[in-house]
Motif scaffolding. Structure first.
Motif, PDB file in Angstrom:
ATOM      1  N   TRP A  15     -23.091 -29.299   0.557  1.00 31.66           N
ATOM      2  CA  TRP A  15     -23.912 -28.538   1.507  1.00 31.66           C
ATOM      3  C   TRP A  15     -23.746 -27.056   1.221  1.00 31.66           C
ATOM      4  CZ3 TRP A  15     -22.854 -24.766   5.138  1.00 31.66           C
ATOM      5  CH2 TRP A  15     -23.866 -24.496   6.086  1.00 31.66           C
ATOM      6  N   ASP A  17     -25.249 -22.760   2.072  1.00 28.09           N
ATOM      7  CA  ASP A  17     -25.995 -21.880   2.971  1.00 28.09           C
ATOM      8  C   ASP A  17     -25.701 -20.438   2.587  1.00 28.09           C
ATOM      9  OD1 ASP A  17     -27.388 -20.753   5.122  1.00 28.09           O
ATOM     10  OD2 ASP A  17     -26.658 -22.260   6.525  1.00 28.09           O
ATOM     11  N   PHE A  18     -26.640 -19.539   2.876  1.00 29.14           N
ATOM     12  CA  PHE A  18     -26.349 -18.112   2.649  1.00 29.14           C
ATOM     13  C   PHE A  18     -25.587 -17.534   3.826  1.00 29.14           C
ATOM     14  CE2 PHE A  18     -29.041 -15.382   5.337  1.00 29.14           C
ATOM     15  CZ  PHE A  18     -29.833 -16.350   5.952  1.00 29.14           C
ATOM     16  N   PHE A  19     -25.601 -18.254   4.943  1.00 33.84           N
ATOM     17  CA  PHE A  19     -24.884 -17.811   6.129  1.00 33.84           C
ATOM     18  C   PHE A  19     -23.392 -18.083   5.930  1.00 33.84           C
ATOM     19  CE2 PHE A  19     -23.589 -17.852  10.585  1.00 33.84           C
ATOM     20  CZ  PHE A  19     -24.285 -16.742  11.045  1.00 33.84           C
ATOM     21  N   ARG A  49     -46.016  -8.898  14.359  1.00 33.36           N
ATOM     22  CA  ARG A  49     -46.856  -7.737  14.693  1.00 33.36           C
ATOM     23  C   ARG A  49     -46.418  -7.086  15.996  1.00 33.36           C
ATOM     24  NH1 ARG A  49     -51.193  -8.234  11.166  1.00 33.36           N
ATOM     25  NH2 ARG A  49     -51.435 -10.366  10.379  1.00 33.36           N
ATOM     26  N   TYR A  50     -45.702  -7.859  16.844  1.00 38.63           N
ATOM     27  CA  TYR A  50     -45.181  -7.328  18.107  1.00 38.63           C
ATOM     28  C   TYR A  50     -43.657  -7.421  18.044  1.00 38.63           C
ATOM     29  CZ  TYR A  50     -49.977  -7.653  19.642  1.00 38.63           C
ATOM     30  OH  TYR A  50     -51.344  -7.492  19.749  1.00 38.63           O
ATOM     31  N   ILE A  65     -39.486 -18.466   5.211  1.00 38.32           N
ATOM     32  CA  ILE A  65     -38.487 -19.459   4.805  1.00 38.32           C
ATOM     33  C   ILE A  65     -38.710 -19.727   3.323  1.00 38.32           C
ATOM     34  CG2 ILE A  65     -37.730 -21.850   5.087  1.00 38.32           C
ATOM     35  CD1 ILE A  65     -38.288 -21.569   8.074  1.00 38.32           C
ATOM     36  N   ARG A  73     -32.097 -23.578   1.083  1.00 38.22           N
ATOM     37  CA  ARG A  73     -33.217 -22.974   1.793  1.00 38.22           C
ATOM     38  C   ARG A  73     -32.665 -21.803   2.598  1.00 38.22           C
ATOM     39  NH1 ARG A  73     -37.475 -26.910   4.634  1.00 38.22           N
ATOM     40  NH2 ARG A  73     -37.971 -27.136   2.429  1.00 38.22           N
TER      41      ARG A  73
ATOM     42  N   MET B   1     -50.588 -13.707  22.558  1.00 36.61           N
ATOM     43  CA  MET B   1     -51.484 -13.391  21.448  1.00 36.61           C
ATOM     44  C   MET B   1     -52.252 -14.641  21.018  1.00 36.61           C
ATOM     45  SD  MET B   1     -50.315 -12.230  17.676  1.00 36.61           S
ATOM     46  CE  MET B   1     -51.453 -12.239  16.326  1.00 36.61           C
ATOM     47  N   TYR B  46     -34.616 -22.786   9.069  1.00 37.56           N
ATOM     48  CA  TYR B  46     -34.432 -22.830   7.614  1.00 37.56           C
ATOM     49  C   TYR B  46     -33.383 -23.847   7.196  1.00 37.56           C
ATOM     50  CZ  TYR B  46     -29.954 -20.315   7.495  1.00 37.56           C
ATOM     51  OH  TYR B  46     -28.639 -19.973   7.636  1.00 37.56           O
ATOM     52  N   GLN B  47     -32.496 -24.242   8.158  1.00 38.64           N
ATOM     53  CA  GLN B  47     -31.450 -25.198   7.804  1.00 38.64           C
ATOM     54  C   GLN B  47     -31.929 -26.652   7.898  1.00 38.64           C
ATOM     55  OE1 GLN B  47     -28.436 -23.650  10.536  1.00 38.64           O
ATOM     56  NE2 GLN B  47     -27.205 -23.012   8.797  1.00 38.64           N
ATOM     57  N   ARG B  48     -33.202 -26.845   8.235  1.00 33.57           N
ATOM     58  CA  ARG B  48     -33.721 -28.215   8.351  1.00 33.57           C
ATOM     59  C   ARG B  48     -34.433 -28.617   7.073  1.00 33.57           C
ATOM     60  NH1 ARG B  48     -36.129 -27.716  14.481  1.00 33.57           N
ATOM     61  NH2 ARG B  48     -34.241 -26.752  15.318  1.00 33.57           N
ATOM     62  N   LEU B  51     -39.974 -29.246   8.223  1.00 33.58           N
ATOM     63  CA  LEU B  51     -40.420 -28.327   9.275  1.00 33.58           C
ATOM     64  C   LEU B  51     -41.486 -28.954  10.171  1.00 33.58           C
ATOM     65  CD1 LEU B  51     -40.618 -25.015   7.212  1.00 33.58           C
ATOM     66  CD2 LEU B  51     -38.775 -25.824   8.679  1.00 33.58           C
TER      67      LEU B  51
END
Lengths: 106, 183
Positions: A15, A17-19, A49-50, A65, A73, B1, B46-48, B51
């Motif tokens: 497994w 991850d970048f985390f 956009r907000y 992603i 990922r 929106m 992103y960990q799944r 999606l």
């Protein structure tokens, strides 16, 4: 571009991850530090956009992603005009900015 | 929106719980909680691996059906957490009412109508009711209880005796499934 992304990998179940976690969430083994080549592909993205407070001067910005070609990922920013970003586009990791991975279109 | 998104509102809902053997003291039409199940998934999308699936929905539903000794075919009325348009469709698929990618067909062919095979969100769901977040799951249970005790008035599904609710927290990081039955 040849920037690599630092991350972690499980020596037992692979497994990754970048985390920067310490323990594998899948098999509870202590994780090793590693790095992944920065090339990847956009799986999906959204355009903010907000923006939330503190990000006003950055909007509109793209959060995507990305599947790394040789790695996990990840989630990160795409430094490009929103209209130029497409699902399936190849990207290169550019730098880490404000705690987020930043990619550019390849 | 986006019109896809639900409106957040301020509302309240409540149910009264009692041991099944005492419920008849309080009402002539009690409803039984047959199974309750909760499942979790990663907080980050992103960990799944996928999606377009909520693994939490699948796991919670599988476990609830197993505990209740029931299948999707036994459900007379359904409440799904349609906080966004796509979530209702994903729920139909993840809970086992439609094959992956075919949830929308159930809306188009009338399956989800009040007189269809799987009447869904008969009081309008999160979209029409609004989404009071913490109270939305309770609304689902209260509305199922009205259906299963034949008190749903103009929204009543004929001969409804088993109902299922699916409630989602986060982007599918927590999913709760209840199965209720009229006693």
């Amino acid at each position: 571009m040849n920037s690599t992304i630092s991350g972690v990998e499980c020596p037992r179940c692979q497994w990754s991850d970048f985390f920067k976690a310490q323990v594998c969430p899948r098999c509870l083994t202590e994780l090793n530090n590693t790095s992944f080549p920065g090339q990847g592909r956009i799986i999906t993205f959204t355009v903010i956009r907000y923006p939330p407070i503190g990000f006003e001067d950055q909007a509109p910005y793209v959060v995507a992603i990305i599947d790394l070609n040789s790695g996990p990922r990840v989630i990160g920013r795409i430094n490009a005009k929103p209209d130029a970003v497409k699902i399936g586009a190849n990207v290169d990791f550019a730098r880490e900015a404000a705690g987020a991975l930043e990619f550019v279109l390849a | 929106m986006s019109a896809s998104r639900v409106r957040f509102v301020s509302r309240a809902a409540a149910v009264v719980l009692a041991p099944a053997e005492e419920a008849k003291k309080f009402t002539d039409t009690p409803v039984e909680v047959v199974a309750s199940s909760v499942a979790t998934d990663t907080l980050s999308l992103y960990q799944r691996k996928e999606l377009t699936i909520f693994e939490g929905s699948r796991k919670a539903a599988d476990e609830a059906f197993k505990r209740a000794h029931l299948t999707a075919n036994d459900i007379d009325v359904l409440e799904v957490h349609d906080a966004f348009s796509v979530l209702g469709l994903m729920a139909l698929e993840d809970l086992g009412f439609a094959d992956k990618g075919t949830g929308a067909k159930l809306l188009l062919d009338g399956t989800c109508n009040r007189d269809g095979k799987v009447p869904t969100n008969t009081f309008g769901g999160l979209k029409a009711r609004g989404h009071p977040v913490g109270a939305s799951g309770m609304y689902q249970v209260a509305e199922l209880a009205l259906q299963l005790s034949n008190r749903a008035e103009k929204c009543q599904v004929r001969n409804a005796s088993v109902g299922l609710s699916q409630s989602v927290g986060g982007i599918g990081s927590t999913v709760v499934v209840h199965i209720l039955r009229s006693l």
